[in-house]
Scaffold this active site. Structure first.
Site, mmCIF file in Angstrom:
data_model
loop_
_atom_site.group_PDB
_atom_site.id
_atom_site.type_symbol
_atom_site.label_atom_id
_atom_site.label_comp_id
_atom_site.label_asym_id
_atom_site.label_seq_id
_atom_site.Cartn_x
_atom_site.Cartn_y
_atom_site.Cartn_z
ATOM 1 C CB ALA A 1 -0.946 -0.017 1.204
ATOM 2 N NE ARG B 1 -2.252 8.852 -9.801
ATOM 3 C CZ ARG B 1 -2.169 8.141 -8.689
ATOM 4 N NH1 ARG B 1 -1.463 8.616 -7.665
ATOM 5 N NH2 ARG B 1 -2.776 6.993 -8.579
ATOM 6 C CB CYS C 1 -7.920 -5.341 5.611
ATOM 7 S SG CYS C 1 -6.778 -4.080 6.217
ATOM 8 N NE ARG D 1 0.034 4.969 -13.731
ATOM 9 C CZ ARG D 1 0.093 5.705 -12.610
ATOM 10 N NH1 ARG D 1 0.319 5.122 -11.455
ATOM 11 N NH2 ARG D 1 -0.054 6.999 -12.664
ATOM 12 C CG ASN E 1 -3.831 2.751 0.512
ATOM 13 O OD1 ASN E 1 -3.472 2.613 -0.654
ATOM 14 N ND2 ASN E 1 -4.246 1.740 1.250
ATOM 15 C CE1 TYR F 1 -35.632 8.294 15.208
ATOM 16 C CE2 TYR F 1 -36.914 10.141 14.371
ATOM 17 C CZ TYR F 1 -36.852 8.911 15.000
ATOM 18 O OH TYR F 1 -37.997 8.288 15.418
ATOM 19 N NE ARG G 1 -29.345 13.752 27.054
ATOM 20 C CZ ARG G 1 -30.657 13.508 27.126
ATOM 21 N NH1 ARG G 1 -31.275 12.821 26.174
ATOM 22 N NH2 ARG G 1 -31.349 13.977 28.148
#
Length: 460
Positions: free
Chosen positions: A14, A25, A48, A75, A312, A433, A449
Site C-alpha cells: 500500500a 503522476r 485486511c 506506468r 495509503n 434520524y 450526555r
C-alpha cells in the site's frame, strides 16, 4: 540533458506503491526513474481482506489486488518482484538486493529513498511454532498457504492463538468453513484494543457463536505428530487438539534494515518521521505504512498502528513530496472497526490504560441502547463507552459493540476527536434520524450526555 533523479522504493504494497504511483503522476520518466522492490508474489493488495477470503466471503487472491505488477510497470515503474532488499548504504546512496528465486545480488543507487517495509507478525520462539499446519496471516502468500492446509486437513479442529483483530476475524473465517474453533488468548478478555468491560461483551458473543474462548491462556508449545505436523497447542494448564493453528498475536514494525542503517526508531520500533513523512534527520529518505510510528492527536504521543487506511495516505503524501509538491500527514485518532460473525466491534481514541499512560485524568460513561428505534422490527442492543477528560470534558475515546450499523457509528466520534470537541458539544450534533436507522437519541449522543453529566459531577 540532465540525468533523471533516481527514486528507490523498498516494499511493494500500500504505502510503497501509492508513493511510487503518486510520484509518477507528478513527474515523467525522463525526470524521475522509479525502482521498487517487493519480496513477495503480489503487490498493491488488501491484507485486511485475507480473513474474508479464507472464510469464503470474497474471492482471492486476484479479487484483493488493486494493481498488478504489470500495471505498475506499464506506468514506467521498474517493479522487481521476489526481490528482497538486504542492506541500506546511506553514505553511498544505494541499496543491496537479493533475488529470492535465483539468489543473485546487486546494488541499486538512489537519490531519494522510500521505506515501506511493513510489519511482521509476532511469532514467539516456542517449540513447534514452525511446524507444518501453523500459519501467520499477513500476506496473500500466507492466505494461500493457510487455504492449502485447510483443503488438505483431514480433521476439522482449529486453534487460533491471540484474540485481537486478526484472531477474531480468523475465528469467524474458520467457523464459516465448518471448523470447531478454540481461541487461546493471554488477556483478561478478547480484543485488547477494547477496555476489559467492553471486551467481555465480545467474549460472551463469541461463546454464543460456538467459539470456545480461553482467557488467560499462556501457550507453551505446539505439539506435533510423527510427520512433524501440528496436532495440538499446549498451554500451562491444558492441551487443545488442532488440525490447523492460526497465529493472531499482532504485529511489530519491520524495521531491521532501518535499524541497521542507524535510522531513528520510536518506542514500538517504528520509524520516526516528520509531518511530511520524511524520516527524522534525513533529507532524502521517507517512510510510511506499517513500519512507522504516527502522531496520536489525542494523547500527543507517537504510536504504532498498522492499518491500510494510514498506509495509503502515507504513500500519497510521500509521493506528492517526492514528486516536487508538498503534503503533510497531521496524525491519527486511532480508529478501527472489525466484526466476528454478526457482532460489530469499533473503537477510536484512547482506552483507559492509554489515557492513564498519557497522564490524563478522565471520567467514563457506558450506555446500552438499540441500533434502531426500540419499537422498529429487528432492533438489537448496542453498547457505547465514552472517555472524557475530567477537567475540560474533551472527548478522549469511544468504544462500540453491537450489531448491524453499530461499527460505523464510531466515525462520528472519530470526527469529534479530530475536531477536539467536548462531550457536551457532541450532544448537539445534528445526526440523521429515522426509526429504521436510530432511536431519536442516537446511542453515541446518549453516551455523550451521560459523559457530560460525569464531567460535571467530577468537577462539583
Amino acid at each position: 540533458m540532465a540525468a533523471a533523479e533516481r527514486l528507490v522504493v523498498v516494499g511493494g504494497d500500500a504505502a510503497g506503491m501509492a508513493a511510487a504511483s503518486q510520484a509518477r503522476r507528478l513527474r515523467d520518466p525522463g525526470e524521475l526513474a522509479i525502482t521498487a522492490f517487493e519480496r513477495g508474489h503480489f503487490t498493491s493488495y488488501s491484507a485486511c481482506g485475507i480473513p474474508y477470503w479464507v472464510g469464503g466471503a470474497v474471492e482471492g487472491p486476484a479479487g484483493l489486488i488493486a494493481r498488478t505488477p504489470e500495471e505498475h510497470r506499464a506506468r514506467a515503474i521498474d517493479l522487481r518482484m521476489r526481490t528482497e532488499v538486504t542492506e541500506l548504504d546511506l553514505d553511498r546512496g544505494r541499496v543491496r538486493s537479493r533475488t529470492l528465486d535465483g539468489g543473485g545480488e546487486s546494488w541499486t543507487g538512489f537519490d531519494k529513498l522510500v521505506l515501506a517495509t511493513g510489519a511482521r507478525p509476532l511469532r514467539p520462539a516456542l517449540p513447534g511454532i514452525d511446524a507444518r499446519g501453523v500459519h501467520g496471516v499477513q500476506t496473500l502468500d500466507d492466505g494461500r498457504a493457510l487455504l492449502d492446509t485447510l483443503t488438505s486437513a483431514t480433521g476439522r479442529r482449529a486453534v487460533v492463538v491471540g484474540a485481537g483483530y486478526i484472531g477474531v476475524e480468523m475465528a469467524e473465517a474458520l467457523i464459516r468453513r465448518g471448523y470447531e474453533v478454540t481461541v487461546l488468548d493471554r488477556g483478561e478478555q478478547p480484543m485488547s484494543t477494547l477496555d476489559p468491560d467492553m471486551g467481555a461483551l465480545v467474549h460472551s458473543a463469541m461463546c454464543a457463536m460456538g467459539i470456545e474462548t480461553v482467557r488467560g491462556a499462556h501457550v507453551t508449545e505446539v505439539l506435533t505428530d510423527a510427520a512433524g505436523r501440528a496436532r495440538a497447542v499446549a498451554t500451562e494448564d491444558a492441551e487443545y487438539p488442532a488440525d490447523v493453528v492460526v497465529l493472531g498475536m499482532g504485529v511489530r514494525p519491520e524495521t531491521s534494515l532501518a535499524a541497521a542503517a542507524g535510522l531513528p526508531l520510536g518506542d514500538s520500533g517504528g520509524l520516526l518521521t516528520d509531518l511530511s513523512m520524511r524520516v527524522r534527520g534525513q533529507e532524502h529518505i521517507w517512510a510510511g505504512g506499517d513500519c512507522v510510528e504516527v502522531w496520536d492527536l489525542v494523547s500527543g504521543r507517537t504510536r504504532h498502528i498498522a492499518l491500510g487506511t494510514h498506509a495509503n495516505k502515507h504513500g500519497q503524501i510521500i509521493g506528492a513530496n517526492v514528486g516536487g509538491g508538498y503534503a503533510t500527514f497531521p496524525g491519527v485518532v486511532g480508529t478501527a472497526v472489525s466484526k466476528v460473525c454478526d457482532l460489530e466491534i469499533a473503537r477510536t481514541g484512547l482506552l483507559e490504560r492509554q489515557a492513564q499512560a498519557a497522564g490524563l485524568q478522565f471520567v467514563t460513561a457506558t450506555i446500552e441502547s438499540t441500533d434502531k428505534a426500540g419499537y422498529y422490527p429487528g432492533a438489537r442492543p448496542m453498547h457505547v463507552k465514552m472517555l472524557a477528560e475530567r477537567r475540560t470534558g474533551r472527548l478522549l475515546g469511544v468504544q462500540i459493540v453491537g450489531h448491524e450499523g453499530a461499527g460505523k457509528r464510531v466515525d462520528i466520534a472519530a470526527v469529534a476527536l479530530t475536531a477536539g470537541m467536548t462531550v457536551e458539544q457532541m450532544t448537539a450534533l445534528d445526526l440523521g434520524y429515522a426509526p429504521p436507522f436510530s432511536p431519536v437519541w442516537d446511542p453515541v449522543l446518549v453516551a455523550a450526555r451521560k459523559a457530560t453529566a460525569a464531567v460535571r459531577a467530577a468537577g462539583a
